[in-house]
Scaffold this motif. Structure first.
Motif, PDB file in Angstrom:
ATOM      1  N   VAL A  43      68.645  14.482 122.273  1.00 38.71           N
ATOM      2  CA  VAL A  43      68.256  15.799 121.740  1.00 38.71           C
ATOM      3  C   VAL A  43      67.737  16.714 122.850  1.00 38.71           C
ATOM      4  CG1 VAL A  43      66.654  17.011 120.216  1.00 38.71           C
ATOM      5  CG2 VAL A  43      67.776  14.929 119.431  1.00 38.71           C
ATOM      6  N   PHE A  44      66.900  16.166 123.718  1.00 39.12           N
ATOM      7  CA  PHE A  44      66.265  16.969 124.764  1.00 39.12           C
ATOM      8  C   PHE A  44      67.282  17.563 125.735  1.00 39.12           C
ATOM      9  CE2 PHE A  44      63.684  17.506 128.684  1.00 39.12           C
ATOM     10  CZ  PHE A  44      62.656  18.280 128.168  1.00 39.12           C
ATOM     11  N   SER A  45      68.423  16.903 125.903  1.00 36.59           N
ATOM     12  CA  SER A  45      69.452  17.408 126.806  1.00 36.59           C
ATOM     13  C   SER A  45      69.955  18.775 126.356  1.00 36.59           C
ATOM     14  CB  SER A  45      70.636  16.435 126.876  1.00 36.59           C
ATOM     15  OG  SER A  45      70.224  15.189 127.384  1.00 36.59           O
ATOM     16  N   PHE A  46      69.890  19.027 125.046  1.00 39.28           N
ATOM     17  CA  PHE A  46      70.342  20.308 124.509  1.00 39.28           C
ATOM     18  C   PHE A  46      69.182  21.259 124.242  1.00 39.28           C
ATOM     19  CE2 PHE A  46      73.760  17.364 123.515  1.00 39.28           C
ATOM     20  CZ  PHE A  46      74.887  18.092 123.896  1.00 39.28           C
ATOM     21  N   THR A  47      68.113  20.763 123.633  1.00 39.09           N
ATOM     22  CA  THR A  47      66.988  21.658 123.333  1.00 39.09           C
ATOM     23  C   THR A  47      66.329  22.166 124.611  1.00 39.09           C
ATOM     24  OG1 THR A  47      65.481  19.756 123.140  1.00 39.09           O
ATOM     25  CG2 THR A  47      66.494  20.577 121.108  1.00 39.09           C
ATOM     26  N   ALA A  48      66.377  21.373 125.680  1.00 42.12           N
ATOM     27  CA  ALA A  48      65.811  21.788 126.972  1.00 42.12           C
ATOM     28  C   ALA A  48      66.929  22.020 127.980  1.00 42.12           C
ATOM     29  CB  ALA A  48      64.835  20.747 127.479  1.00 42.12           C
ATOM     30  N   TYR A  49      68.045  22.510 127.481  1.00 40.27           N
ATOM     31  CA  TYR A  49      69.182  22.797 128.350  1.00 40.27           C
ATOM     32  C   TYR A  49      68.781  23.812 129.428  1.00 40.27           C
ATOM     33  CZ  TYR A  49      73.720  24.607 129.848  1.00 40.27           C
ATOM     34  OH  TYR A  49      74.793  25.003 130.606  1.00 40.27           O
ATOM     35  N   SER A 140      66.444  28.083 124.654  1.00 40.14           N
ATOM     36  CA  SER A 140      66.085  26.688 124.922  1.00 40.14           C
ATOM     37  C   SER A 140      64.608  26.569 125.278  1.00 40.14           C
ATOM     38  CB  SER A 140      66.948  26.115 126.056  1.00 40.14           C
ATOM     39  OG  SER A 140      66.497  26.567 127.319  1.00 40.14           O
ATOM     40  N   LEU A 141      64.160  25.338 125.352  1.00 36.69           N
ATOM     41  CA  LEU A 141      62.769  25.069 125.725  1.00 36.69           C
ATOM     42  C   LEU A 141      62.438  25.570 127.124  1.00 36.69           C
ATOM     43  CD1 LEU A 141      62.265  21.449 124.349  1.00 36.69           C
ATOM     44  CD2 LEU A 141      60.915  23.438 123.724  1.00 36.69           C
ATOM     45  N   VAL A 142      63.437  25.579 127.990  1.00 37.58           N
ATOM     46  CA  VAL A 142      63.218  26.054 129.358  1.00 37.58           C
ATOM     47  C   VAL A 142      62.723  27.496 129.331  1.00 37.58           C
ATOM     48  CG1 VAL A 142      64.403  26.675 131.501  1.00 37.58           C
ATOM     49  CG2 VAL A 142      64.857  24.468 130.423  1.00 37.58           C
ATOM     50  N   GLU A 143      63.307  28.296 128.472  1.00 37.33           N
ATOM     51  CA  GLU A 143      62.879  29.682 128.324  1.00 37.33           C
ATOM     52  C   GLU A 143      61.592  29.775 127.520  1.00 37.33           C
ATOM     53  OE1 GLU A 143      64.670  33.979 126.745  1.00 37.33           O
ATOM     54  OE2 GLU A 143      65.867  32.145 126.584  1.00 37.33           O
ATOM     55  N   GLU A 144      61.489  28.968 126.468  1.00 36.87           N
ATOM     56  CA  GLU A 144      60.299  29.001 125.600  1.00 36.87           C
ATOM     57  C   GLU A 144      59.026  28.709 126.374  1.00 36.87           C
ATOM     58  OE1 GLU A 144      58.152  29.488 122.182  1.00 36.87           O
ATOM     59  OE2 GLU A 144      60.350  29.537 122.147  1.00 36.87           O
ATOM     60  N   TYR A 145      59.074  27.716 127.247  1.00 38.29           N
ATOM     61  CA  TYR A 145      57.877  27.303 127.995  1.00 38.29           C
ATOM     62  C   TYR A 145      57.848  27.842 129.423  1.00 38.29           C
ATOM     63  CZ  TYR A 145      57.295  24.015 124.115  1.00 38.29           C
ATOM     64  OH  TYR A 145      57.137  23.443 122.873  1.00 38.29           O
ATOM     65  N   GLY A 146      58.820  28.668 129.763  1.00 37.74           N
ATOM     66  CA  GLY A 146      58.811  29.280 131.086  1.00 37.74           C
ATOM     67  C   GLY A 146      59.048  28.304 132.221  1.00 37.74           C
ATOM     68  N   PHE A 198      60.283  16.409 114.509  1.00 33.02           N
ATOM     69  CA  PHE A 198      60.255  17.576 113.620  1.00 33.02           C
ATOM     70  C   PHE A 198      59.080  18.493 113.955  1.00 33.02           C
ATOM     71  CE2 PHE A 198      58.358  19.221 109.610  1.00 33.02           C
ATOM     72  CZ  PHE A 198      59.302  20.212 109.348  1.00 33.02           C
ATOM     73  N   LEU A 199      57.900  17.928 114.129  1.00 32.23           N
ATOM     74  CA  LEU A 199      56.719  18.733 114.432  1.00 32.23           C
ATOM     75  C   LEU A 199      56.825  19.403 115.802  1.00 32.23           C
ATOM     76  CD1 LEU A 199      53.898  16.384 113.066  1.00 32.23           C
ATOM     77  CD2 LEU A 199      54.792  18.480 112.021  1.00 32.23           C
ATOM     78  N   GLY A 200      57.572  18.790 116.706  1.00 34.19           N
ATOM     79  CA  GLY A 200      57.760  19.376 118.020  1.00 34.19           C
ATOM     80  C   GLY A 200      58.429  20.736 117.962  1.00 34.19           C
ATOM     81  N   ALA A 201      59.191  20.978 116.898  1.00 30.48           N
ATOM     82  CA  ALA A 201      59.877  22.262 116.753  1.00 30.48           C
ATOM     83  C   ALA A 201      58.901  23.415 116.550  1.00 30.48           C
ATOM     84  CB  ALA A 201      60.855  22.193 115.574  1.00 30.48           C
ATOM     85  N   PHE A 202      57.676  23.106 116.158  1.00 27.74           N
ATOM     86  CA  PHE A 202      56.702  24.155 115.880  1.00 27.74           C
ATOM     87  C   PHE A 202      55.683  24.326 117.003  1.00 27.74           C
ATOM     88  CE2 PHE A 202      58.323  22.435 111.925  1.00 27.74           C
ATOM     89  CZ  PHE A 202      58.766  23.587 111.286  1.00 27.74           C
ATOM     90  N   CYS A 203      55.957  23.677 118.123  1.00 19.06           N
ATOM     91  CA  CYS A 203      55.096  23.843 119.298  1.00 19.06           C
ATOM     92  C   CYS A 203      55.562  25.068 120.076  1.00 19.06           C
ATOM     93  CB  CYS A 203      55.147  22.595 120.182  1.00 19.06           C
ATOM     94  SG  CYS A 203      54.415  21.135 119.446  1.00 19.06           S
ATOM     95  N   LEU A 274      67.779  23.257 116.147  1.00 20.88           N
ATOM     96  CA  LEU A 274      68.399  21.976 116.471  1.00 20.88           C
ATOM     97  C   LEU A 274      67.387  20.842 116.389  1.00 20.88           C
ATOM     98  CD1 LEU A 274      70.841  20.370 117.423  1.00 20.88           C
ATOM     99  CD2 LEU A 274      70.244  20.946 119.779  1.00 20.88           C
ATOM    100  N   GLN A 275      66.170  21.092 116.818  1.00 19.30           N
ATOM    101  CA  GLN A 275      65.117  20.075 116.765  1.00 19.30           C
ATOM    102  C   GLN A 275      64.860  19.656 115.313  1.00 19.30           C
ATOM    103  OE1 GLN A 275      63.553  19.243 119.774  1.00 19.30           O
ATOM    104  NE2 GLN A 275      61.763  18.093 119.145  1.00 19.30           N
ATOM    105  N   ILE A 276      64.822  20.624 114.430  1.00 20.93           N
ATOM    106  CA  ILE A 276      64.575  20.329 113.009  1.00 20.93           C
ATOM    107  C   ILE A 276      65.761  19.595 112.391  1.00 20.93           C
ATOM    108  CG2 ILE A 276      64.245  21.384 110.739  1.00 20.93           C
ATOM    109  CD1 ILE A 276      62.696  23.635 112.170  1.00 20.93           C
ATOM    110  N   VAL A 277      66.960  20.111 112.644  1.00 15.90           N
ATOM    111  CA  VAL A 277      68.171  19.530 112.058  1.00 15.90           C
ATOM    112  C   VAL A 277      68.399  18.102 112.562  1.00 15.90           C
ATOM    113  CG1 VAL A 277      70.692  19.716 112.004  1.00 15.90           C
ATOM    114  CG2 VAL A 277      69.282  21.747 111.650  1.00 15.90           C
ATOM    115  N   ALA A 278      68.032  17.844 113.804  1.00 17.29           N
ATOM    116  CA  ALA A 278      68.261  16.519 114.387  1.00 17.29           C
ATOM    117  C   ALA A 278      67.289  15.479 113.854  1.00 17.29           C
ATOM    118  CB  ALA A 278      68.168  16.600 115.910  1.00 17.29           C
ATOM    119  N   TYR A 279      66.015  15.853 113.723  1.00 16.61           N
ATOM    120  CA  TYR A 279      64.985  14.845 113.432  1.00 16.61           C
ATOM    121  C   TYR A 279      64.580  14.727 111.963  1.00 16.61           C
ATOM    122  CZ  TYR A 279      64.145  14.157 118.427  1.00 16.61           C
ATOM    123  OH  TYR A 279      64.281  13.835 119.753  1.00 16.61           O
TER     124      TYR A 279
END
Length: 332
Positions: A43-49, A140-146, A198-203, A274-279
């Motif tokens: 999952v992380f390979s795509f969410t943190a692409y 992606s997470l890369v943009e979300e978390y800078g 699932f909860l990680g999607a709301f961080c 994607l995080q929600i749909v996957a987990y």
């Protein structure tokens, strides 16, 4: 704990079948859990692409995209020269935070750009000045978390946190599996991998990446718990003639789970979705609690002979085989 003499389960399997209908049914249900473990790994390979990005310049408009032609994946013409530079240090990089020097013609049209060893760089606080390629993931997470520019080094650590969770999870779920039962350990692993993912999607928001890191650690624990325990449970339900075959075959759905995540990533391009749909759907696997039997070998080892005998009778009935009552009484 039931009293009685120990039962030789391998001898029992000689009568009821080492890999009959009963074992095949159990094996099928365990395939689903093995697939969940494979899905969680990628999952992380795509969410943190890590997308391509470059600094916005005066040559770019407010709606400019990374590629001028998104179908052919070609850069704006004025960037071609610097993109194809033979000097790798001065060429445009896939993730570039340097501000290029622009060359214009007499009409003020951008014709080329170049970098020097003294080119100015922007940092992650100026992420809004980047033009990010959104063809693979819209966000992606890369943009979300800078995790760009001066903070791009952080992303690999978050990838490694999952592996750290697997390290601890293999010990913790191994202990739970041995002392409290394979089935209980399996259900707990499903809860861990599903809810934490699932909860990680709301961080989201400032400092949220710390919470995501913790949840990712728990996800790693649950992911290895799912695969490790279902592997043991699958092998313990069959006879020694099929141990190697089942040990290999239970890994097939692990790869299928990884492929399934790839399909989901083609449909859902936002990391949170994607995080929600996957987990979240993995919680449905808790329903297997009502159809999966506990490991008969574990029950015998713990002295829970009445429960073990019930499993054996259920297996013999399902397989259409009979087991002599003398065998269930254990050795004299």
């Amino acid at each position: 704990m039931s009293s009685g003499r120990a039962i030789d389960y391998d001898e029992v399997l000689e009568y009821i079948g080492q890999f009959g209908k009963y074992q095949r049914k159990v094996f099928f249900w365990l395939w689903l859990i093995s697939a969940a473990g494979g899905l969680a790994v990628v999952v992380f390979s795509f969410t943190a692409y890590i997308p391509h990005y470059r600094v916005r310049t005066e040559c770019d408009g407010p709606d400019s995209t990374y590629y001028a032609d998104t179908e052919r994946w070609t850069l704006p013409a004025w960037l071609n020269e610097v993109h194809n530079s033979e000097d790798e240090d001065l060429a445009l990089r896939d993730q570039d935070c340097r501000v290029p020097t622009i060359v214009k013609d007499l009409n003020g049209k951008c014709v080329s750009a170049f970098f020097t060893n003294k080119s100015e760089k922007i940092d992650s606080n100026s992420i809004d000045q980047l033009i990010i390629d959104r063809q693979v993931m819209s966000h992606s997470l890369v943009e979300e978390y800078g995790f760009v520019c001066d903070r791009s080094y952080i992303r690999p650590y978050y990838s490694a946190i999952y592996m750290l969770g697997m390290l601890f999870g293999s010990y913790i779920f191994g202990f739970i599996s041995d002392y409290f039962g394979r089935k209980k350990a399996l259900m707990l692993a499903i809860v861990c991998v599903s809810l934490s993912g699932f909860l990680g999607a709301f961080c989201r928001g400032p400092g949220a990446h710390h919470g995501f890191a913790f949840l990712r650690f728990i996800t790693g624990m649950g992911g290895i718990g799912c695969f490790m325990v279902c592997f043991v449970l699958a092998v313990e339900h069959v006879g020694f003639k099929f141990t190697m075959l089942i040990g290999i075959a239970i890994e097939i759905p692990f790869a299928l789970g990884e492929a399934l995540l790839g399909i989901e990533a083609l449909i859902f391009r936002n990391w949170q979705t994607l995080q929600i749909v996957a987990y979240l759907p993995l919680l449905a696997l808790l329903g297997l609690h009502f159809v999966l039997p506990e490991s008969t070998r574990w029950l015998i080892g713990k002295g829970k002979l009445e429960e073990a005998k019930k499993n054996i009778r259920d297996a013999s009935e399902c397989n259409g085989r009979q087991v002599p009552d003398s065998i269930l009484q254990g050795p004299t």
